[in-house]
Design a protein around this motif. Structure first.
Motif, mmCIF file in Angstrom:
data_model
loop_
_atom_site.group_PDB
_atom_site.id
_atom_site.type_symbol
_atom_site.label_atom_id
_atom_site.label_comp_id
_atom_site.label_asym_id
_atom_site.label_seq_id
_atom_site.Cartn_x
_atom_site.Cartn_y
_atom_site.Cartn_z
ATOM 1 N N VAL A 24 0.819 -1.212 0.000
ATOM 2 C CA VAL A 24 0.000 0.000 0.000
ATOM 3 C C VAL A 24 0.857 1.270 0.000
ATOM 4 C CG1 VAL A 24 -0.248 0.030 2.523
ATOM 5 C CG2 VAL A 24 -1.965 1.136 1.106
ATOM 6 N N PHE A 25 2.011 1.242 0.684
ATOM 7 C CA PHE A 25 2.843 2.440 0.747
ATOM 8 C C PHE A 25 3.430 2.802 -0.621
ATOM 9 C CE2 PHE A 25 6.952 4.603 1.790
ATOM 10 C CZ PHE A 25 6.412 5.739 2.363
ATOM 11 N N LYS A 26 3.420 1.846 -1.551
ATOM 12 C CA LYS A 26 4.017 2.089 -2.865
ATOM 13 C C LYS A 26 3.022 2.649 -3.876
ATOM 14 C CE LYS A 26 7.682 0.612 -4.096
ATOM 15 N NZ LYS A 26 9.002 1.268 -4.249
ATOM 16 N N TRP A 27 1.811 3.023 -3.426
ATOM 17 C CA TRP A 27 0.805 3.452 -4.401
ATOM 18 C C TRP A 27 1.267 4.660 -5.202
ATOM 19 C CZ3 TRP A 27 -1.259 8.251 -4.863
ATOM 20 C CH2 TRP A 27 -1.211 9.109 -3.764
ATOM 21 N N SER A 28 1.911 5.627 -4.545
ATOM 22 C CA SER A 28 2.313 6.843 -5.269
ATOM 23 C C SER A 28 3.413 6.542 -6.285
ATOM 24 C CB SER A 28 2.769 7.925 -4.286
ATOM 25 O OG SER A 28 3.762 7.428 -3.403
ATOM 26 N N ASP A 29 4.330 5.635 -5.950
ATOM 27 C CA ASP A 29 5.326 5.207 -6.927
ATOM 28 C C ASP A 29 4.667 4.474 -8.087
ATOM 29 O OD1 ASP A 29 7.457 6.286 -5.557
ATOM 30 O OD2 ASP A 29 8.030 4.422 -4.565
ATOM 31 N N ALA A 30 3.602 3.709 -7.793
ATOM 32 C CA ALA A 30 2.898 2.985 -8.852
ATOM 33 C C ALA A 30 2.155 3.942 -9.788
ATOM 34 C CB ALA A 30 1.932 1.976 -8.250
ATOM 35 N N VAL A 31 1.743 5.092 -9.266
ATOM 36 C CA VAL A 31 1.181 6.129 -10.139
ATOM 37 C C VAL A 31 2.280 6.745 -10.999
ATOM 38 C CG1 VAL A 31 0.117 8.428 -10.181
ATOM 39 C CG2 VAL A 31 -0.755 6.676 -8.619
ATOM 40 N N ASP A 32 3.408 7.016 -10.361
ATOM 41 C CA ASP A 32 4.494 7.734 -11.028
ATOM 42 C C ASP A 32 5.225 6.880 -12.056
ATOM 43 O OD1 ASP A 32 6.202 10.090 -11.291
ATOM 44 O OD2 ASP A 32 7.749 8.851 -10.341
ATOM 45 N N HIS A 33 5.544 5.623 -11.705
ATOM 46 C CA HIS A 33 6.324 4.783 -12.630
ATOM 47 C C HIS A 33 5.969 3.307 -12.437
ATOM 48 C CE1 HIS A 33 8.801 5.480 -8.961
ATOM 49 N NE2 HIS A 33 9.056 4.195 -9.048
ATOM 50 N N GLY A 34 4.676 3.027 -12.345
ATOM 51 C CA GLY A 34 4.231 1.659 -12.104
ATOM 52 C C GLY A 34 4.640 0.677 -13.179
ATOM 53 N N GLU A 35 4.810 1.153 -14.414
ATOM 54 C CA GLU A 35 5.200 0.255 -15.491
ATOM 55 C C GLU A 35 6.598 -0.330 -15.295
ATOM 56 O OE1 GLU A 35 6.591 4.348 -16.426
ATOM 57 O OE2 GLU A 35 4.668 3.469 -15.770
ATOM 58 N N LYS A 36 7.355 0.231 -14.348
ATOM 59 C CA LYS A 36 8.697 -0.276 -14.041
ATOM 60 C C LYS A 36 8.709 -1.189 -12.818
ATOM 61 C CE LYS A 36 10.924 3.878 -15.927
ATOM 62 N NZ LYS A 36 11.799 5.046 -15.621
ATOM 63 N N PHE A 37 7.549 -1.381 -12.182
ATOM 64 C CA PHE A 37 7.471 -2.180 -10.960
ATOM 65 C C PHE A 37 7.744 -3.659 -11.247
ATOM 66 C CE2 PHE A 37 5.015 -0.164 -7.235
ATOM 67 C CZ PHE A 37 5.719 1.012 -7.371
ATOM 68 N N THR A 38 8.549 -4.289 -10.379
ATOM 69 C CA THR A 38 8.770 -5.724 -10.454
ATOM 70 C C THR A 38 8.559 -6.339 -9.067
ATOM 71 O OG1 THR A 38 11.140 -5.659 -9.922
ATOM 72 C CG2 THR A 38 10.517 -5.359 -12.242
ATOM 73 N N ALA A 39 8.439 -7.670 -9.058
ATOM 74 C CA ALA A 39 8.223 -8.377 -7.798
ATOM 75 C C ALA A 39 9.428 -8.266 -6.888
ATOM 76 C CB ALA A 39 7.897 -9.840 -8.084
ATOM 77 N N LYS A 40 10.627 -8.358 -7.456
ATOM 78 C CA LYS A 40 11.833 -8.418 -6.630
ATOM 79 C C LYS A 40 12.416 -7.049 -6.302
ATOM 80 C CE LYS A 40 13.081 -13.102 -7.976
ATOM 81 N NZ LYS A 40 14.094 -14.000 -8.574
ATOM 82 N N ARG A 41 11.867 -6.003 -6.861
ATOM 83 C CA ARG A 41 12.329 -4.659 -6.510
ATOM 84 C C ARG A 41 11.261 -3.873 -5.759
ATOM 85 N NH1 ARG A 41 13.722 -2.853 -11.273
ATOM 86 N NH2 ARG A 41 11.757 -1.791 -11.669
ATOM 87 N N ASP A 42 9.993 -4.081 -6.128
ATOM 88 C CA ASP A 42 8.925 -3.247 -5.583
ATOM 89 C C ASP A 42 7.870 -4.021 -4.808
ATOM 90 O OD1 ASP A 42 9.698 -0.628 -7.003
ATOM 91 O OD2 ASP A 42 9.584 -2.069 -8.654
ATOM 92 N N GLY A 43 8.033 -5.351 -4.692
ATOM 93 C CA GLY A 43 7.095 -6.133 -3.896
ATOM 94 C C GLY A 43 5.784 -6.456 -4.581
ATOM 95 N N VAL A 44 5.766 -6.482 -5.932
ATOM 96 C CA VAL A 44 4.541 -6.863 -6.645
ATOM 97 C C VAL A 44 4.184 -8.300 -6.275
ATOM 98 C CG1 VAL A 44 3.496 -7.243 -8.910
ATOM 99 C CG2 VAL A 44 5.038 -5.306 -8.557
ATOM 100 N N GLU A 45 2.912 -8.549 -5.979
ATOM 101 C CA GLU A 45 2.437 -9.889 -5.654
ATOM 102 C C GLU A 45 1.472 -10.372 -6.723
ATOM 103 O OE1 GLU A 45 0.741 -9.830 -1.770
ATOM 104 O OE2 GLU A 45 2.674 -9.674 -0.747
ATOM 105 N N GLY A 46 1.568 -11.646 -7.049
ATOM 106 C CA GLY A 46 0.670 -12.237 -8.033
ATOM 107 C C GLY A 46 1.131 -12.091 -9.462
ATOM 108 N N ALA A 47 2.284 -11.466 -9.688
ATOM 109 C CA ALA A 47 2.839 -11.300 -11.040
ATOM 110 C C ALA A 47 4.306 -10.916 -10.921
ATOM 111 C CB ALA A 47 2.078 -10.226 -11.821
ATOM 112 N N ASP A 48 5.041 -11.095 -12.003
ATOM 113 C CA ASP A 48 6.458 -10.731 -11.993
ATOM 114 C C ASP A 48 6.654 -9.224 -12.080
ATOM 115 O OD1 ASP A 48 7.292 -13.359 -11.820
ATOM 116 O OD2 ASP A 48 7.351 -13.622 -13.995
ATOM 117 N N ARG A 49 5.686 -8.530 -12.696
ATOM 118 C CA ARG A 49 5.826 -7.096 -12.884
ATOM 119 C C ARG A 49 4.469 -6.474 -13.178
ATOM 120 N NH1 ARG A 49 9.614 -5.481 -15.910
ATOM 121 N NH2 ARG A 49 8.602 -3.516 -16.414
#
Length: 430
Positions: A55-80
């Motif tokens: 939940v704390f990463k919501w603002s980063d997910a707005v800003d650059h969510g397309e760069k989110f990965t499981a092992k860097r940003d804690g995405v669950e249920g998918a690799d990115r």
């Protein structure tokens, strides 16, 4: 910034001193955890969304969510993630601006409409977060709607409240249940039927209580419950001691760890430390298999070595409000004005005394507030009552004295949670 290690160290101390599963053992688990056995509003049987982010990463997910990965940003249920957040609903939560970190930066992110295209806020008051919304849907307050309220695992005495409207909602305000029903009526009438199951809000209250009373006929009738307003009962199993079953029979009552045992050294975390990606520019942004002390960015070491930001800044809860609720009441503000706590040693060095106007500055932003000089806080540390409403002046300095204004969007390494107790700052007289 390494709050996970602090929490683990507390549990480890209880383990190495033999205090697991005993009263007052200090494991960090709830010592009181009874809730009355009444049903709650049913959840969706099937969740259409299976991918989640911390939940704390919501603002980063707005800003650059397309760069989110499981092992860097804690995405669950998918690799990115493949896209950033484009549409968001915030319900009954002043967390978009106020209880999140670095609201100055959040304003910049939300101002770019190529990122978050629509923000809907459902609330009862014009909060700092509601001011950022594209659409505001006015909710009814708790005294303006029927409800069945019960405590959730927060005491040895369980309670339930039969809430009834004391007044009608003003203007266009209406309970969120009705708001959602009207949205579904316009978008998908079939989904409306699945959501309501043909019940009004009051009918849901009656049905949930009836289901609970069928299992506990000793509870009063609904009419009696409505008349007396509150029912209570003490945990019939007695006082709760966390992990007592595990201590009594660890084979029959394994813990929710890979081994079923207490794991002081965590192979899970050791693997994560090798595989996960961390920011090389953040001091201490790493995972440890043992609960080590890790020197981190903006920690005590950095404050001690800094002439620009020599004070550690934390925040605390105040009796004048619940988080950010009730801050806007003038007579509560008069009784409990916002003050920044500081030690007499630090105040004397800056020529400050109680009730003088001050400015507190961090690397993210600045607030204006009043000083409270007291020996009840350590030298080198200041503390700000959290939850005051973010209200930047024309010069960008926050006149609301929101503690989050000074906080960083950097997340913790394991949970990717908030780090709002890790700030270095400076104080000066205005």
């Amino acid at each position: 910034a390494n709050g996970e290690n602090q929490s683990r160290s507390i549990f480890t101390l209880a383990a190495v001193t033999g205090n697991i599963g005993v009263p007052g053992g200090g494991t960090g688990g709830w010592t009181t955890s009874y809730a009355m056995p009444l049903p709650t509003f049913p959840d969706l049987a099937e969740k259409p969304i299976t991918v989640g982010i911390p939940v704390f990463k919501w603002s980063d997910a707005v800003d650059h969510g397309e760069k989110f990965t499981a092992k860097r940003d804690g995405v669950e249920g998918a690799d990115r993630l493949h896209v950033g957040i484009k549409f968001m609903i915030s319900y009954a939560a002043n967390t978009i601006m106020n209880q999140h970190a670095d609201p100055d930066r959040i304003r910049e992110i939300l101002a770019d409409e190529s990122k978050l295209e629509t923000l809907v806020v459902i609330d009862t008051l014009m909060t700092a977060s509601a001011k950022m919304a594209d659409y505001i849907l006015p909710d009814a307050m708790s005294v303006e709607q029927p409800d069945l309220v019960k405590n959730e695992d927060s005491g040895e005495t369980g309670y339930a409240i039969y809430a009834q409207p004391a007044i009608d909602p003003p203007g266009d305000a209406k309970p969120v249940y009705e708001i959602l029903c009207e949205i579904l009526e316009r978008l998908d009438p079939a989904a409306l039927e699945r959501f309501t199951e043909g019940h009004t809000q009051q009918e849901w209250v009656s049905q949930m209580y009836s289901e609970g009373r069928s299992e506990h006929p000793e509870y009063p009738t609904e009419e009696e419950f409505a008349q007396q307003g509150v029912i209570r009962e003490i945990n019939p199993d007695g006082f709760t001691v966390p992990f007592k079953d595990f201590r009594d029979d660890p084979q029959a009552n394994p813990l929710e760890t890979p081994s079923g045992k207490i794991e002081i050294y965590s192979e899970q975390l050791a693997t994560m430390a090798e595989e996960w990606e961390f920011d090389p520019d953040l001091t201490g942004d790493r995972i440890t298999a043992l609960p080590e002390y890790v020197e981190s960015w903006e920690g005590s070491e950095e404050a001690a070595a800094s002439s620009e930001y020599p004070l550690q800044c934390i925040d605390h809860h105040t009796k004048g409000r619940t988080h950010s609720s009730y801050w806007e009441q003038p007579w509560i503000m008069e009784a409990h004005p916002q003050h920044v706590w500081m030690n007499p040693v630090d105040a004397e060095a800056r020529g400050l005394s109680t009730d003088e106007r001050i400015q507190v500055t961090s690397r993210r932003g600045a607030i204006r507030s009043l000083a409270f000089v007291t020996g009840r806080i350590a030298p080198g540390v200041i503390s700000i009552p959290q939850g005051a409403w973010y209200s930047p002046g024309d010069d960008g300095v926050d006149d609301g004295a929101c503690a989050s204004t000074l906080a960083s969007l950097n997340a913790t390494p394991v949970a990717k949670g908030n780090t709002q107790q890790q700030i270095i700052a400076q104080v000066k007289r205005i």
